[in-house]
Design a protein around this motif. Structure first.
Motif, PDB file in Angstrom:
ATOM      1  N   PHE A   1       0.826  -1.201   0.000  1.00  0.00           N
ATOM      2  CA  PHE A   1       0.000   0.000   0.000  1.00  0.00           C
ATOM      3  C   PHE A   1       0.868   1.261   0.000  1.00  0.00           C
ATOM      4  O   PHE A   1       0.706   2.136   0.845  1.00  0.00           O
ATOM      5  N   LYS A   2       1.786   1.391  -0.943  1.00  0.00           N
ATOM      6  CA  LYS A   2       2.679   2.552  -1.005  1.00  0.00           C
ATOM      7  C   LYS A   2       1.878   3.836  -1.143  1.00  0.00           C
ATOM      8  O   LYS A   2       1.023   3.953  -2.011  1.00  0.00           O
ATOM      9  N   GLY A   3       2.146   4.801  -0.265  1.00  0.00           N
ATOM     10  CA  GLY A   3       1.516   6.112  -0.354  1.00  0.00           C
ATOM     11  C   GLY A   3       0.056   6.142   0.058  1.00  0.00           C
ATOM     12  O   GLY A   3      -0.586   7.182  -0.023  1.00  0.00           O
ATOM     13  N   THR A   4      -0.490   5.031   0.477  1.00  0.00           N
ATOM     14  CA  THR A   4      -1.889   4.969   0.878  1.00  0.00           C
ATOM     15  C   THR A   4      -2.007   5.301   2.356  1.00  0.00           C
ATOM     16  O   THR A   4      -1.246   4.804   3.171  1.00  0.00           O
ATOM     17  N   LYS A   5      -2.966   6.158   2.687  1.00  0.00           N
ATOM     18  CA  LYS A   5      -3.196   6.536   4.085  1.00  0.00           C
ATOM     19  C   LYS A   5      -4.529   5.965   4.539  1.00  0.00           C
ATOM     20  O   LYS A   5      -5.554   6.144   3.885  1.00  0.00           O
ATOM     21  N   PHE A   6      -4.494   5.270   5.658  1.00  0.00           N
ATOM     22  CA  PHE A   6      -5.689   4.655   6.224  1.00  0.00           C
ATOM     23  C   PHE A   6      -6.129   5.408   7.471  1.00  0.00           C
ATOM     24  O   PHE A   6      -5.299   5.865   8.247  1.00  0.00           O
ATOM     25  N   THR A   7      -7.426   5.492   7.673  1.00  0.00           N
ATOM     26  CA  THR A   7      -8.003   5.956   8.924  1.00  0.00           C
ATOM     27  C   THR A   7      -9.161   5.016   9.226  1.00  0.00           C
ATOM     28  O   THR A   7     -10.065   4.856   8.400  1.00  0.00           O
ATOM     29  N   SER A   8      -9.113   4.373  10.374  1.00  0.00           N
ATOM     30  CA  SER A   8     -10.163   3.409  10.690  1.00  0.00           C
ATOM     31  C   SER A   8     -10.684   3.636  12.095  1.00  0.00           C
ATOM     32  O   SER A   8      -9.975   4.141  12.964  1.00  0.00           O
ATOM     33  N   PHE A   9     -11.942   3.260  12.286  1.00  0.00           N
ATOM     34  CA  PHE A   9     -12.520   3.297  13.620  1.00  0.00           C
ATOM     35  C   PHE A   9     -13.707   2.357  13.680  1.00  0.00           C
ATOM     36  O   PHE A   9     -14.345   2.058  12.680  1.00  0.00           O
ATOM     37  N   ASN A  10     -13.945   1.890  14.887  1.00  0.00           N
ATOM     38  CA  ASN A  10     -15.126   1.076  15.162  1.00  0.00           C
ATOM     39  C   ASN A  10     -16.170   2.001  15.766  1.00  0.00           C
ATOM     40  O   ASN A  10     -15.861   2.784  16.657  1.00  0.00           O
ATOM     41  N   VAL A  11     -17.374   1.912  15.285  1.00  0.00           N
ATOM     42  CA  VAL A  11     -18.437   2.775  15.770  1.00  0.00           C
ATOM     43  C   VAL A  11     -19.043   2.152  17.025  1.00  0.00           C
ATOM     44  O   VAL A  11     -19.546   1.027  16.969  1.00  0.00           O
ATOM     45  N   PRO A  12     -18.980   2.845  18.173  1.00  0.00           N
ATOM     46  CA  PRO A  12     -19.601   2.325  19.393  1.00  0.00           C
ATOM     47  C   PRO A  12     -21.131   2.452  19.281  1.00  0.00           C
ATOM     48  O   PRO A  12     -21.677   3.542  19.405  1.00  0.00           O
ATOM     49  N   LEU A  13     -21.790   1.354  19.007  1.00  0.00           N
ATOM     50  CA  LEU A  13     -23.219   1.387  18.689  1.00  0.00           C
ATOM     51  C   LEU A  13     -24.098   1.855  19.836  1.00  0.00           C
ATOM     52  O   LEU A  13     -25.126   2.482  19.599  1.00  0.00           O
ATOM     53  N   PHE A  14     -23.693   1.590  21.065  1.00  0.00           N
ATOM     54  CA  PHE A  14     -24.529   2.029  22.171  1.00  0.00           C
ATOM     55  C   PHE A  14     -24.604   3.554  22.219  1.00  0.00           C
ATOM     56  O   PHE A  14     -25.570   4.117  22.705  1.00  0.00           O
TER      57      PHE A  14
ATOM     58  N   VAL B   1      -9.691   5.408   2.975  1.00  0.00           N
ATOM     59  CA  VAL B   1      -8.417   5.202   2.294  1.00  0.00           C
ATOM     60  C   VAL B   1      -8.164   6.401   1.384  1.00  0.00           C
ATOM     61  O   VAL B   1      -8.994   6.719   0.533  1.00  0.00           O
ATOM     62  N   GLU B   2      -7.037   7.052   1.598  1.00  0.00           N
ATOM     63  CA  GLU B   2      -6.620   8.145   0.729  1.00  0.00           C
ATOM     64  C   GLU B   2      -5.503   7.634  -0.173  1.00  0.00           C
ATOM     65  O   GLU B   2      -4.676   6.843   0.254  1.00  0.00           O
ATOM     66  N   ASN B   3      -5.472   8.106  -1.398  1.00  0.00           N
ATOM     67  CA  ASN B   3      -4.472   7.726  -2.393  1.00  0.00           C
ATOM     68  C   ASN B   3      -4.569   6.260  -2.784  1.00  0.00           C
ATOM     69  O   ASN B   3      -3.567   5.626  -3.087  1.00  0.00           O
ATOM     70  N   GLY B   4      -5.774   5.712  -2.747  1.00  0.00           N
ATOM     71  CA  GLY B   4      -5.975   4.344  -3.224  1.00  0.00           C
ATOM     72  C   GLY B   4      -5.965   4.335  -4.740  1.00  0.00           C
ATOM     73  O   GLY B   4      -6.016   5.382  -5.388  1.00  0.00           O
ATOM     74  N   ASN B   5      -5.908   3.158  -5.327  1.00  0.00           N
ATOM     75  CA  ASN B   5      -5.906   3.089  -6.790  1.00  0.00           C
ATOM     76  C   ASN B   5      -6.897   2.035  -7.279  1.00  0.00           C
ATOM     77  O   ASN B   5      -7.414   1.243  -6.504  1.00  0.00           O
ATOM     78  N   ARG B   6      -7.159   2.052  -8.560  1.00  0.00           N
ATOM     79  CA  ARG B   6      -8.130   1.133  -9.171  1.00  0.00           C
ATOM     80  C   ARG B   6      -7.707  -0.329  -9.019  1.00  0.00           C
ATOM     81  O   ARG B   6      -8.538  -1.203  -8.814  1.00  0.00           O
ATOM     82  N   ASP B   7      -6.406  -0.593  -9.114  1.00  0.00           N
ATOM     83  CA  ASP B   7      -5.931  -1.970  -8.975  1.00  0.00           C
ATOM     84  C   ASP B   7      -6.236  -2.516  -7.585  1.00  0.00           C
ATOM     85  O   ASP B   7      -6.627  -3.668  -7.432  1.00  0.00           O
TER      86      ASP B   7
END
Length: 166
Positions: free
Chosen positions: A38-51, A85-91
């Motif tokens: 994932f060169k140059g790809t920036k991830f941001t993830s979170f779990n949504v607290p449903l309660f 995902v930022e800077n993702g690609n089609r592949d």
């Protein structure tokens, strides 16, 4: 006894708030376990607290004039994970789609709107749907939403129809 109760409440609070923490590591299987470059790809993830989230989501749906059926669908959701995902690609997106096909996810709908594609895939076991993956693709920015719960095909169809009607 008060000390024991205080420690218990502190541990419970930490465990509860842990799901609110935003991470720079992917929380969806393909991205965290694939060994993909994932060169140059920036991830941001979170779990949504449903309660915490369910009351706000239900209120927003009602204010937007959504049907009560869609509001009641929220009761069936047990977990939501979001990954941007930022800077993702089609592949990468093609490889992700192949990964989902190999893991028995069925493509249920693709909605195109203003240059964005929204794809809904589900993993079905008999009549029960335990997992729904929603992918929003907008040029180089991607959003993946992993929704877990206990749904029927009718539930998913109603959700898709309510979105596509607008």
């Amino acid at each position: 006894m008060k000390t024991l109760r205080g420690i218990f409440l502190a541990v419970l609070t930490v465990c509860t708030l842990q799901s609110c923490i935003v991470s720079k590591k992917p929380n969806i299987d393909f991205f965290s376990d694939s060994g993909y470059d994932f060169k140059g790809t920036k991830f941001t993830s979170f779990n949504v607290p449903l309660f915490l989230a369910k009351p706000y989501i239900k209120k927003a749906l009602r204010e937007d004039g959504e049907s009560e059926e869609l509001v009641n669908l929220m009761k069936k959701i047990s977990k939501i994970k979001v990954l941007t995902v930022e800077n993702g690609n089609r592949d990468m997106l093609k490889d992700y789609a192949a990964y989902l096909n190999n893991n028995h996810y069925e493509d249920w709908a693709t909605i195109k709107h203003d240059g964005e594609n929204v794809n809904v895939r589900v993993k079905q076991n008999g009549d029960a749907i335990k997992n729904m993956l929603i992918t929003v693709n907008s040029n180089k920015e991607l959003v993946f939403v992993d929704v877990r719960g206990s749904f029927t095909a009718d539930d998913i169809s109603k959700m898709i129809n309510s979105v596509s009607d607008k």
